[in-house]
Design a protein around this motif. Structure first.
Motif, PDB file in Angstrom:
ATOM      1  N   LEU A  41       0.828  -1.203   0.000  1.00 42.41           N
ATOM      2  CA  LEU A  41       0.000   0.000   0.000  1.00 42.41           C
ATOM      3  C   LEU A  41       0.863   1.254   0.000  1.00 42.41           C
ATOM      4  O   LEU A  41       0.589   2.206  -0.755  1.00 42.41           O
ATOM      5  N   LEU A  42       1.901   1.293   0.804  1.00 38.73           N
ATOM      6  CA  LEU A  42       2.782   2.459   0.836  1.00 38.73           C
ATOM      7  C   LEU A  42       3.394   2.706  -0.537  1.00 38.73           C
ATOM      8  O   LEU A  42       3.469   3.852  -1.001  1.00 38.73           O
ATOM      9  N   MET A  43       3.841   1.661  -1.199  1.00 32.86           N
ATOM     10  CA  MET A  43       4.418   1.807  -2.536  1.00 32.86           C
ATOM     11  C   MET A  43       3.398   2.400  -3.505  1.00 32.86           C
ATOM     12  O   MET A  43       3.711   3.301  -4.293  1.00 32.86           O
ATOM     13  N   LEU A  44       2.167   1.918  -3.437  1.00 30.52           N
ATOM     14  CA  LEU A  44       1.125   2.410  -4.342  1.00 30.52           C
ATOM     15  C   LEU A  44       0.761   3.862  -4.043  1.00 30.52           C
ATOM     16  O   LEU A  44       0.486   4.645  -4.954  1.00 30.52           O
ATOM     17  N   VAL A  45       0.753   4.226  -2.777  1.00 34.73           N
ATOM     18  CA  VAL A  45       0.514   5.632  -2.417  1.00 34.73           C
ATOM     19  C   VAL A  45       1.628   6.504  -2.988  1.00 34.73           C
ATOM     20  O   VAL A  45       1.369   7.589  -3.521  1.00 34.73           O
ATOM     21  N   ARG A  46       2.857   6.037  -2.893  1.00 36.72           N
ATOM     22  CA  ARG A  46       3.989   6.786  -3.442  1.00 36.72           C
ATOM     23  C   ARG A  46       3.804   7.049  -4.930  1.00 36.72           C
ATOM     24  O   ARG A  46       4.068   8.162  -5.415  1.00 36.72           O
ATOM     25  N   TRP A  47       3.329   6.067  -5.650  1.00 31.42           N
ATOM     26  CA  TRP A  47       3.165   6.227  -7.095  1.00 31.42           C
ATOM     27  C   TRP A  47       2.143   7.297  -7.445  1.00 31.42           C
ATOM     28  O   TRP A  47       2.153   7.813  -8.558  1.00 31.42           O
ATOM     29  N   GLY A  48       1.272   7.657  -6.506  1.00 32.32           N
ATOM     30  CA  GLY A  48       0.269   8.677  -6.773  1.00 32.32           C
ATOM     31  C   GLY A  48       0.633  10.050  -6.240  1.00 32.32           C
ATOM     32  O   GLY A  48      -0.234  10.926  -6.141  1.00 32.32           O
ATOM     33  N   ARG A  49       1.905  10.256  -5.937  1.00 29.56           N
ATOM     34  CA  ARG A  49       2.304  11.527  -5.292  1.00 29.56           C
ATOM     35  C   ARG A  49       2.140  12.737  -6.210  1.00 29.56           C
ATOM     36  O   ARG A  49       2.119  13.875  -5.734  1.00 29.56           O
ATOM     37  N   SER A  50       2.036  12.516  -7.533  1.00 33.62           N
ATOM     38  CA  SER A  50       1.878  13.647  -8.460  1.00 33.62           C
ATOM     39  C   SER A  50       0.422  13.944  -8.787  1.00 33.62           C
ATOM     40  O   SER A  50       0.139  14.868  -9.560  1.00 33.62           O
ATOM     41  N   PHE A  51      -0.512  13.191  -8.208  1.00 33.61           N
ATOM     42  CA  PHE A  51      -1.927  13.419  -8.495  1.00 33.61           C
ATOM     43  C   PHE A  51      -2.360  14.813  -8.028  1.00 33.61           C
ATOM     44  O   PHE A  51      -1.782  15.377  -7.084  1.00 33.61           O
ATOM     45  N   ALA A  52      -3.404  15.319  -8.638  1.00 31.45           N
ATOM     46  CA  ALA A  52      -3.985  16.576  -8.162  1.00 31.45           C
ATOM     47  C   ALA A  52      -4.471  16.421  -6.729  1.00 31.45           C
ATOM     48  O   ALA A  52      -4.370  17.355  -5.927  1.00 31.45           O
ATOM     49  N   ARG A  53      -4.985  15.237  -6.409  1.00 28.69           N
ATOM     50  CA  ARG A  53      -5.391  14.905  -5.034  1.00 28.69           C
ATOM     51  C   ARG A  53      -4.655  13.629  -4.622  1.00 28.69           C
ATOM     52  O   ARG A  53      -5.200  12.527  -4.726  1.00 28.69           O
ATOM     53  N   PRO A  54      -3.415  13.756  -4.198  1.00 30.35           N
ATOM     54  CA  PRO A  54      -2.613  12.567  -3.903  1.00 30.35           C
ATOM     55  C   PRO A  54      -3.204  11.764  -2.744  1.00 30.35           C
ATOM     56  O   PRO A  54      -3.771  12.343  -1.805  1.00 30.35           O
ATOM     57  N   PRO A  55      -3.099  10.451  -2.797  1.00 32.26           N
ATOM     58  CA  PRO A  55      -3.673   9.615  -1.736  1.00 32.26           C
ATOM     59  C   PRO A  55      -3.097   9.889  -0.355  1.00 32.26           C
ATOM     60  O   PRO A  55      -3.764   9.627   0.643  1.00 32.26           O
ATOM     61  N   ARG A  56      -1.906  10.453  -0.284  1.00 34.67           N
ATOM     62  CA  ARG A  56      -1.319  10.759   1.032  1.00 34.67           C
ATOM     63  C   ARG A  56      -2.169  11.754   1.815  1.00 34.67           C
ATOM     64  O   ARG A  56      -2.055  11.846   3.042  1.00 34.67           O
ATOM     65  N   ASP A  57      -3.019  12.529   1.108  1.00 35.77           N
ATOM     66  CA  ASP A  57      -3.831  13.541   1.779  1.00 35.77           C
ATOM     67  C   ASP A  57      -5.090  12.959   2.428  1.00 35.77           C
ATOM     68  O   ASP A  57      -5.768  13.664   3.181  1.00 35.77           O
ATOM     69  N   LEU A  58      -5.400  11.709   2.138  1.00 34.31           N
ATOM     70  CA  LEU A  58      -6.521  11.066   2.816  1.00 34.31           C
ATOM     71  C   LEU A  58      -6.123  10.805   4.265  1.00 34.31           C
ATOM     72  O   LEU A  58      -5.005  10.347   4.529  1.00 34.31           O
ATOM     73  N   PRO A  59      -6.982  11.083   5.228  1.00 36.51           N
ATOM     74  CA  PRO A  59      -6.542  11.085   6.629  1.00 36.51           C
ATOM     75  C   PRO A  59      -5.988   9.761   7.139  1.00 36.51           C
ATOM     76  O   PRO A  59      -4.930   9.746   7.794  1.00 36.51           O
ATOM     77  N   HIS A  60      -6.642   8.673   6.844  1.00 34.88           N
ATOM     78  CA  HIS A  60      -6.213   7.388   7.406  1.00 34.88           C
ATOM     79  C   HIS A  60      -5.098   6.770   6.571  1.00 34.88           C
ATOM     80  O   HIS A  60      -4.188   6.153   7.133  1.00 34.88           O
ATOM     81  N   VAL A  61      -5.144   6.961   5.266  1.00 35.65           N
ATOM     82  CA  VAL A  61      -4.028   6.540   4.426  1.00 35.65           C
ATOM     83  C   VAL A  61      -2.775   7.316   4.811  1.00 35.65           C
ATOM     84  O   VAL A  61      -1.686   6.744   4.970  1.00 35.65           O
ATOM     85  N   GLY A  62      -2.917   8.624   4.987  1.00 37.38           N
ATOM     86  CA  GLY A  62      -1.779   9.447   5.367  1.00 37.38           C
ATOM     87  C   GLY A  62      -1.215   9.064   6.719  1.00 37.38           C
ATOM     88  O   GLY A  62       0.008   9.037   6.909  1.00 37.38           O
ATOM     89  N   ARG A  63      -2.098   8.761   7.663  1.00 36.38           N
ATOM     90  CA  ARG A  63      -1.645   8.341   8.994  1.00 36.38           C
ATOM     91  C   ARG A  63      -0.816   7.071   8.924  1.00 36.38           C
ATOM     92  O   ARG A  63       0.259   6.976   9.513  1.00 36.38           O
ATOM     93  N   LEU A  64      -1.311   6.068   8.179  1.00 41.78           N
ATOM     94  CA  LEU A  64      -0.579   4.815   8.068  1.00 41.78           C
ATOM     95  C   LEU A  64       0.755   5.012   7.349  1.00 41.78           C
ATOM     96  O   LEU A  64       1.790   4.491   7.784  1.00 41.78           O
ATOM     97  N   CYS A  65       0.756   5.767   6.269  1.00 39.37           N
ATOM     98  CA  CYS A  65       1.997   5.972   5.523  1.00 39.37           C
ATOM     99  C   CYS A  65       3.045   6.690   6.360  1.00 39.37           C
ATOM    100  O   CYS A  65       4.236   6.356   6.303  1.00 39.37           O
ATOM    101  N   ALA A  66       2.627   7.670   7.154  1.00 40.83           N
ATOM    102  CA  ALA A  66       3.574   8.370   8.020  1.00 40.83           C
ATOM    103  C   ALA A  66       4.192   7.410   9.032  1.00 40.83           C
ATOM    104  O   ALA A  66       5.397   7.472   9.308  1.00 40.83           O
ATOM    105  N   GLU A  67       3.367   6.505   9.551  1.00 40.67           N
ATOM    106  CA  GLU A  67       3.887   5.525  10.504  1.00 40.67           C
ATOM    107  C   GLU A  67       4.880   4.579   9.833  1.00 40.67           C
ATOM    108  O   GLU A  67       5.946   4.282  10.382  1.00 40.67           O
ATOM    109  N   LEU A  68       4.532   4.129   8.638  1.00 39.72           N
ATOM    110  CA  LEU A  68       5.425   3.204   7.937  1.00 39.72           C
ATOM    111  C   LEU A  68       6.739   3.880   7.560  1.00 39.72           C
ATOM    112  O   LEU A  68       7.812   3.280   7.664  1.00 39.72           O
ATOM    113  N   LEU A  69       6.661   5.130   7.115  1.00 42.90           N
ATOM    114  CA  LEU A  69       7.876   5.845   6.719  1.00 42.90           C
ATOM    115  C   LEU A  69       8.809   6.095   7.894  1.00 42.90           C
ATOM    116  O   LEU A  69       9.995   6.372   7.702  1.00 42.90           O
TER     117      LEU A  69
END
Length: 217
Positions: free
Chosen positions: A170-198
């Motif tokens: 999931l973290l890898m897939l979120v990374r691939w969307g970092r250039s989106f107009a609305r990147p998945p990292r900005d979703l609250p729970h996705v962002g929370r998990l990714c920050a923890e994993l990073l």
């Protein structure tokens, strides 16, 4: 004996790379010259006939290596061959079904949509439609990540109460969307998990070894 992971920085090898670091097992990285087409060479195709990245060589007790390709297959192979790591619920356990469901959803539903986003010309017969295919893929991916975010509102990790290899995917897939107009990292729970994993040392080491620069997601 050590694993060998054939990779190119930031490609689909990133999730297995994180898993290898998390496991703490001996492994080597084999950098592929993607620009030069090494992943389409006869030598590489003899190991992975799809010509895609990554490929894992897994040492066998009786000598030689077993070849595993497809990112989710590599992740599942590593987790199941190192059951003490806890990176996948044991077969037959109560959590196994949910783990398999989300691992396969990520690799079968979200990951393929990225091919349309990054290679839209391969998915149209009229080149003038490529931009529309790309935009449509970004919209669809956004909807898929909203679904994942809703799931993560109910539990800390995508497959339950503990981190698994599915979270690295999931973290890898979120990374691939970092250039989106609305990147998945900005979703609250996705962002929370990714920050923890990073923040995990194993993840930080994998990113550093692949020389991936910020913004990571």
């Amino acid at each position: 004996m050590a694993y060998t992971l054939f990779y190119f920085p930031g490609n689909a090898n990133l999730a297995p790379h994180m898993a290898l670091e998390e496991l703490g097992v001996p492994y080597e990285l084999a950098l592929l010259d993607r620009a030069g087409g090494e992943h389409k060479s006869a030598a590489y195709l003899a190991r992975n006939p799809t010509g895609r990245i990554p490929t894992l060589l897994a040492p066998q007790p009786n000598g030689g290596d077993q070849t595993v390709f497809e990112t989710a297959a590599i992740l599942l192979y590593l987790a199941d061959n190192h059951p003490d790591s806890g990176l996948a619920p044991a077969p037959g356990s109560a959590d196994r079904g949910q783990f398999l469901t989300w691992l396969i959803h990520l690799t079968n539903t979200i990951q393929p949509e990225y091919r349309v986003f990054y290679y839209p010309e391969q998915h149209v017969t009229d080149p003038s439609h490529a931009a529309d295919a790309k935009a449509t893929a970004e919209r669809r991916l956004g909807e898929m990540f909203v679904l994942v975010d809703r799931e993560l509102a109910t539990r800390p990790y995508i497959a339950g109460e503990h981190v698994t290899v599915a979270d690295f995917l999931l973290l890898m897939l979120v990374r691939w969307g970092r250039s989106f107009a609305r990147p998945p990292r900005d979703l609250p729970h996705v962002g929370r998990l990714c920050a923890e994993l990073l923040a995990r040392p194993a993840v930080r080491r994998a990113f550093a070894q692949e020389k991936l620069a910020a913004p990571f997601i």
